[in-house]
Design an enzyme around this catalytic site. Structure first.
Site, mmCIF file in Angstrom:
data_model
loop_
_atom_site.group_PDB
_atom_site.id
_atom_site.type_symbol
_atom_site.label_atom_id
_atom_site.label_comp_id
_atom_site.label_asym_id
_atom_site.label_seq_id
_atom_site.Cartn_x
_atom_site.Cartn_y
_atom_site.Cartn_z
ATOM 1 N N ASN A 12 0.848 -1.191 0.000
ATOM 2 C CA ASN A 12 0.000 0.000 0.000
ATOM 3 C C ASN A 12 0.887 1.246 0.000
ATOM 4 O OD1 ASN A 12 -1.813 2.048 0.491
ATOM 5 N ND2 ASN A 12 -2.624 1.208 2.400
ATOM 6 N N LYS A 14 0.028 4.293 0.164
ATOM 7 C CA LYS A 14 -0.489 5.420 0.966
ATOM 8 C C LYS A 14 -0.125 6.750 0.280
ATOM 9 C CE LYS A 14 -0.829 2.757 5.206
ATOM 10 N NZ LYS A 14 -0.712 2.766 6.665
ATOM 11 N N HIS A 96 -10.084 0.477 3.936
ATOM 12 C CA HIS A 96 -8.839 0.546 4.709
ATOM 13 C C HIS A 96 -9.073 1.376 5.975
ATOM 14 C CE1 HIS A 96 -4.757 1.685 5.866
ATOM 15 N NE2 HIS A 96 -4.392 0.562 5.268
ATOM 16 N N GLU A 144 -6.240 -5.929 9.654
ATOM 17 C CA GLU A 144 -5.184 -5.056 10.178
ATOM 18 C C GLU A 144 -5.640 -4.391 11.469
ATOM 19 O OE1 GLU A 144 -2.514 -3.015 6.935
ATOM 20 O OE2 GLU A 144 -4.547 -2.227 6.762
ATOM 21 N N ILE A 149 -0.821 -0.472 13.110
ATOM 22 C CA ILE A 149 -0.399 0.076 11.815
ATOM 23 C C ILE A 149 0.711 1.104 11.991
ATOM 24 C CG2 ILE A 149 -1.130 1.500 9.853
ATOM 25 C CD1 ILE A 149 -3.794 0.085 9.892
ATOM 26 N N GLY A 184 2.275 -3.574 10.855
ATOM 27 C CA GLY A 184 3.562 -3.819 11.514
ATOM 28 C C GLY A 184 4.459 -4.834 10.829
ATOM 29 N N ALA A 205 3.064 -1.529 4.245
ATOM 30 C CA ALA A 205 3.309 -0.182 3.723
ATOM 31 C C ALA A 205 4.660 0.345 4.203
ATOM 32 C CB ALA A 205 2.175 0.752 4.133
ATOM 33 N N SER A 206 4.647 1.084 5.329
ATOM 34 C CA SER A 206 5.839 1.827 5.737
ATOM 35 C C SER A 206 7.064 0.944 5.924
ATOM 36 C CB SER A 206 5.547 2.618 7.016
ATOM 37 O OG SER A 206 5.170 1.746 8.054
#
Lengths: 225, 225, 225, 225
Positions: A12, A14, A96, A144, A149, A184, A205-206
């Site tokens: 993702n 984002k 989401h 999630e 997150i 995570g 994502a991150s």
């Protein structure tokens, strides 16, 4: 779509600077290379505005992050499902945790995805909302826990029972819906743990996008499976 | 941007089928031709997802329909100002009646537009909200009584005093903000009336987009000015 | 309402346990006693559900925290202005930072307040939104920088220039609108500083509601003015 | 709550003038009389602001129309579950079509209702959302096709298969959840048809509230059961 096409990993994008505009195109190329080199199916979910240049640049499954429950007509600033479809996307994330929808809109958008032949990935936050989500028969459910997150604390370690129980409850309603898990996840161990708990893939994502070497982070992610 | 570059006409593509995807690119070419042939400045506001292919195809001012009050980071399904800027847009609509914003968000987004060197077109619904909007010093204020949008009844005829009074009240606060008017505008007479009431241009949508011959409709629109 | 009736202090009950239900009635009695003993005008803004028992119990100005931009009809779970009026309230907060409204709704609700003869207290977050708010000609404007709300850091100390500049900009538009300030106010010094900066009162919440002795906290608050 | 306490009829007061303030108290007395005279269990769902005076005036089950997914604390203009509980309500409507909630909020509010010992009536719009709703195990599910609300066209006639199918799908997930149906219900025949289709009661509003003789309308409503 056959099960073989299961997107084991959905990244993702984002609205991180590292996954916007030209950076998003470059990142998409890294994802394609990592997918090619490892043989693991990897998909991406960029911002709507970046879909055309990305789909032109790479050949991996591309998802939208969201679509609005609207039909063609007088709507300003909205994201029309038909406009997304025309970009060539494979599917869409729905609900989401950063773009929560009403129950009625979730129903309508899963239905619209089917009509447009788009793969639906319905996001949920816990065991009970996942069971409810199964009633809509989406192509995937991605659980999630929102409190994890962006923390780097993987759901597969912090709450393994949530993943297991989610898989169990979803399959009580519909045994054919594969479950992804997220929040995570960033390392090969997280990924391995997720699959051992019954997930068929991850949404992340991150952990990848913010990595110094995004491509290597993806390769590491799938190194233990 | 000099005043000469004033976009006398802004065509809001909304999410009509006729102004989505390939149709949006074709329509944009018609707008460019109409602008070239008449010498009148015409701008367009397509959906975010269609910005890249349109900006590649034509050379007229392109606006986004909306941008979210967010900074790069963990936001899914949102419209990041920096992502829009990177497409090459000229500016953005703000607070359209189909995408209303809070007072605090309007302030933040007008400010963000200035930082990104984007032309801000702040939409309002009546005389008082237009006066309030003037305090934010946007590049343009576009007054559209929502009850007339999409009706074909032009604000310049149905409520001429609203347009005149809006111009007057805005200029009490800030004499340099040009006023556009919208809602129900589709003919050359509507356009002429709008300019006579003190507007410096119009914001319009279905009257052109739904026309059998969109290019001719644009040429007719500016035929009396 | 004459200017003498200016509510120098408005206590926003929010939804704290200490200001809900029976606790809200007791707190209202303390406010009345503190007002009677000090001679300072004090008003309260309880939750909608608690308005009837509080208005029956005390004789001080009571405000609602919010009202929806709706007319009598088919709306479920909304807060109807006419229903609030019938409780006997004096006025209403509008656009609190925890209940932000669109520009169009702010306009409509200030107007509705006037029609219902209710005192309007329009909340804003900075200098520019305060100037915009002045265009609606509410009875009061209450400036609260949201980053200071609930911190105990008083706006009158952290950002004295914001209060001064807000008063100045509002009075450029309309010289008759008294300004309240809020966020972080809890002591007599904070209150005194606010008045010296040009505010005619304060809007506050947790600093008093969470105090061990709420009545004494109110008495201390006005001890230096 | 035993099944005997099943509220066969829930009258949603919405924000009609006829069911606001003093009118709401009077209407509540009519409902109590109709319930006493017919022996049919009738409940009401007034606006939050009117709960205290109504609960003081009558002795029938009273529901709130909505509650927000918040805990005691810094929230302005919201409806706190604990504040509603303290009024003495029996339960609450959740996710009415005029107050739609996200999936995550529905889950949280049904859970909160259980913690507060409040009867939960979860509203849905079609068969699939009803099945999803069953996963949350609320005390009742009330199906109301939104396109029929306020029309006078009863769901039990316009879409009998929707009611039957809803009962069937809900009971596949959880056999113990009674189903109410709503939208367009106003006569004894509508009510009878609803029960024959498997509903255990009805949720209704304008058909009774707008009647010339509200009490007689309620008596007529249950005359054929």
């Amino acid at each position: 779509m056959t099960k073989k096409e299961t997107p084991i990993i959905i990244l993702n994008y984002k609205t991180y600077a590292e996954s916007t505009g030209k950076n998003a195109v470059t990142l998409s190329q890294y994802v394609q290379e990592a997918s090619d080199e490892t043989g693991v199916n990897m998909a991406i979910a960029p911002q709507a505005v970046d879909l055309y240049p990305i789909i032109e640049a790479v050949d991996i499954p591309v998802y939208s992050q969201h679509m609005d429950n609207i039909t063609p007509g007088g709507h300003t600033g909205s994201t029309l499902p038909e406009a997304l479809k025309e970009t060539g996307i494979t599917g869409t994330l729905i609900n989401h945790s950063e773009q929560r929808l009403t129950l009625a809109d979730i129903d309508a958008i899963v239905e619209k995805s089917k009509q447009l032949n788009l793969t639906s990935v319905l996001c949920t936050n816990n065991v009970k909302t996942s069971a409810a989500a199964a009633s809509f028969n989406p192509d995937y459910i991605a659980i999630e826990p929102p409190e994890l997150i962006g923390t780097g604390i993987p759901v597969s370690k912090a709450s393994p029972e949530v993943v297991e129980k989610t898989v169990e409850e979803i399959h009580k309603i519909n045994n054919n819906i594969p479950v992804l898990c997220g929040a995570g996840i960033s390392t090969g161990e997280d990924m391995k743990a997720a699959l051992e708990l019954g997930a068929e893939g991850v949404l992340l994502a991150s952990g990848i996008i913010k990595a110094d070497d995004q491509k290597q982070a993806l390769i590491d992610l799938v190194s233990l499976i």
